[in-house]
Each structure stands twice: as C-alpha cells, then as structure tokens.
Design a protein around this motif. Structure first.
Motif, PDB file in Angstrom:
ATOM      1  N   MET A  37       0.173 -13.983  24.928  1.00 29.58           N
ATOM      2  CA  MET A  37       0.806 -15.271  24.658  1.00 29.58           C
ATOM      3  C   MET A  37       2.194 -15.264  25.286  1.00 29.58           C
ATOM      4  SD  MET A  37       1.267 -14.265  20.698  1.00 29.58           S
ATOM      5  CE  MET A  37      -0.267 -13.354  20.892  1.00 29.58           C
ATOM      6  N   GLY A  38       2.621 -16.453  25.697  1.00 30.68           N
ATOM      7  CA  GLY A  38       3.933 -16.562  26.329  1.00 30.68           C
ATOM      8  C   GLY A  38       3.902 -17.601  27.430  1.00 30.68           C
ATOM      9  N   GLY A  39       5.084 -18.058  27.869  1.00 28.94           N
ATOM     10  CA  GLY A  39       5.164 -19.072  28.901  1.00 28.94           C
ATOM     11  C   GLY A  39       4.780 -18.550  30.273  1.00 28.94           C
ATOM     12  N   HIS A  40       4.563 -19.495  31.195  1.00 27.58           N
ATOM     13  CA  HIS A  40       4.163 -19.182  32.578  1.00 27.58           C
ATOM     14  C   HIS A  40       2.948 -18.252  32.549  1.00 27.58           C
ATOM     15  CE1 HIS A  40       7.832 -21.170  33.791  1.00 27.58           C
ATOM     16  NE2 HIS A  40       8.547 -20.352  33.043  1.00 27.58           N
ATOM     17  N   ILE A  96      12.254  -8.108  27.589  1.00 25.52           N
ATOM     18  CA  ILE A  96      13.718  -8.078  27.584  1.00 25.52           C
ATOM     19  C   ILE A  96      14.282  -8.076  29.002  1.00 25.52           C
ATOM     20  CG2 ILE A  96      15.719  -6.640  26.971  1.00 25.52           C
ATOM     21  CD1 ILE A  96      14.149  -5.746  24.498  1.00 25.52           C
ATOM     22  N   SER A  97      13.524  -7.514  29.932  1.00 28.05           N
ATOM     23  CA  SER A  97      14.030  -7.317  31.297  1.00 28.05           C
ATOM     24  C   SER A  97      13.985  -8.569  32.152  1.00 28.05           C
ATOM     25  CB  SER A  97      13.237  -6.211  31.996  1.00 28.05           C
ATOM     26  OG  SER A  97      11.899  -6.632  32.243  1.00 28.05           O
ATOM     27  N   GLY A 103      10.002 -13.443  25.097  1.00 28.15           N
ATOM     28  CA  GLY A 103       9.186 -13.919  23.993  1.00 28.15           C
ATOM     29  C   GLY A 103       7.705 -13.663  24.118  1.00 28.15           C
ATOM     30  N   MET A 104       7.284 -12.977  25.172  1.00 28.37           N
ATOM     31  CA  MET A 104       5.843 -12.761  25.336  1.00 28.37           C
ATOM     32  C   MET A 104       5.347 -11.696  24.352  1.00 28.37           C
ATOM     33  SD  MET A 104       5.371 -10.581  28.869  1.00 28.37           S
ATOM     34  CE  MET A 104       5.982  -8.894  29.078  1.00 28.37           C
ATOM     35  N   GLY A 105       4.075 -11.744  24.075  1.00 26.54           N
ATOM     36  CA  GLY A 105       3.454 -10.774  23.183  1.00 26.54           C
ATOM     37  C   GLY A 105       1.953 -10.807  23.371  1.00 26.54           C
ATOM     38  N   THR A 106       1.257  -9.999  22.606  1.00 24.85           N
ATOM     39  CA  THR A 106      -0.201  -9.954  22.736  1.00 24.85           C
ATOM     40  C   THR A 106      -0.828  -9.357  21.486  1.00 24.85           C
ATOM     41  OG1 THR A 106      -2.041  -9.164  24.109  1.00 24.85           O
ATOM     42  CG2 THR A 106      -0.170  -7.670  23.861  1.00 24.85           C
TER      43      THR A 106
END
Length: 250
Positions: A37-40, A96-97, A103-106
C-alpha cells in the motif's frame, strides 16, 4: 520435494497496477505473499522489498537473531519471525529515504514446511488457510479494525461491523512503525494437506465455504490457483488478486 506449490496473481479489472507480490521456493519449503500500500508505485515496492527480505534471510539459514529469540517458538518459528522483522526494517528504511515512498507499507504472510511441520508468520490481513480431512481452516487472524472490535466484544454483530467505514483499516503492517507485531502459528502435518495463501482481493469476496469448495474440487495446484483467482474476479473483486496453493506430501 515434500512441498509443491504454485502461485498466481492478477491486477484485476479496476487497479492500474499490481501491488501484490509472491514468492514460491519449493527447495526451501517456503511460500510468501505480500499486499503493498502507498502512493504512486510505493505499494508495489514495499511488497517486493518485504518478500525479498524474507526469502533472502530464510535462504541464508542465518542463525543470528538481532530481534531476540522467543523460546516458545521452534527454530523455523524464530527464523520467520526474524525475517519479517528484517522486512519491516527494510521497508521502513526505504520509506524514510524517499518522499515517493513515504508512508508505504505492506501486509505479509510467510509459510515454511519442513520436517513434517508447518510454521506460519504474518502481519496484516493477508491470510493462510489449511485444508485437511476435507475441511478448510484459517490459521491467520487479520490485523484489522473489525477483527479488533470482535475480539474486544465477541457479542458484536459482524454484519453491522461489515458496513462500518473503518472495517478494512489495518492495525498492523510491515513498514508502518519501527517494530511490527509478528504473529506465529505452528502445526504438525501428516501428508496430503493443502495450503492457500491469499491477499484480500481474494478472500475479501470469497468466503471460507466457497474457498473450501475451490480447494477440494481440483487436484492440480495450478488448476486450483486459477479457479480461485477466476472466482474472485467473477465475484467482483476490485483489488489485486493473488493466491499461492501448496501441497505437502510425505
């Protein structure tokens, strides 16, 4: 090899990209699924990073456990637990980089079969089901708002909760915080069992009864996986759909 497996993924008819990821390594007795999940394309990146981290660690058979050892778990239980903690660190570092990945995750679910024993580790709402003796059982528990509400109040009406706007909010995923919660389950296998790992694009539209029918209607693993994905899409799934089907033989 005692474990044979087949995986299939489909981006579905609504999403423009596929943020699900899976890996099958029969020689390691290992199957992994993640739903990013996350943008782009960040969700796709998070899922791939997490799956690769688990496969890399298990493949190295590294006996170091930088996150500690749980004496109540088996060797493989601690191995998968450490692997998912490392996946969490890898996804969080990447988030973070780069602003693109912020904000991405899975979610993730990993299963290892070795020495007649199944070990399952997971975070999020991707699932593992075990079919044995003509019955299908869910061995994982979703990290979701709805599951948390039912645990807090067993008398709550699931039908009412299913219409709540927060019902699908995840309470625990890989990459969202410094240390994720990893759930473990272990079970003895006796031969002939079937495993199903799935993302919520599948089990979100196919209930356990329907999945049980699909798992037991076919013999070939590839045929089972294709039928599961086709059934989810036919039922109107609006998400990416991924299924890994495995059989344990003595």
């Amino acid at each position: 090899m005692p474990l044979r497996a087949y995986g299939l993924t489909d981006k579905g008819s609504v999403r423009s990209t596929n943020e699900d990821c899976f890996a099958v390594h029969e020689e390691l007795g290992l199957c992994v699924i993640a739903d990013g999940m996350g943008g782009h394309n960040a969700g796709e990146v998070a899922a791939r990073l997490a799956v690769d981290a688990v496969v890399d660690f298990v493949g190295r058979s590294d006996e170091s456990h930088p996150f500690g050892v749980d004496p109540s778990l088996s060797v493989d239980g601690n191995l998968l637990r450490t692997a998912i903690h490392l996946a969490n660190m890898r996804v969080r570092d990447a988030a973070i980089s780069s602003l693109d990945y912020a904000g991405m995750g899975t979610t993730i679910v990993a299963a290892r079969v070795r020495g007649g024993r199944l070990v399952v580790a997971h975070a999020g709402d991707s699932r593992l089901y075990l079919a044995a003796g003509g019955r299908l059982r869910q061995l994982t528990r979703d990290d979701s708002w709805m599951t948390a509400m039912l645990a807090h109040d067993p008398n709550a009406d699931p039908l009412l909760l299913e219409h709540h706007p927060l019902r699908n909010v995840l309470t625990n995923v890989v990459g969202s915080r410094a240390r994720t919660e990893v759930h473990l389950a272990e079970e003895a296998l006796f031969g002939g069992e079937l495993l199903l790992l799935s993302t919520d694009g599948v089990h979100g539209v196919l209930d356990q009864e329907r999945l049980e029918q699909l798992m037991l209607e076919e013999e070939e693993l590839s045929a089972i996986a294709h039928r599961v994905i086709s059934a989810a899409l036919a039922r109107g799934s609006r998400d990416n759909c991924t299924a890994v089907v495995a059989r344990y033989s003595i």
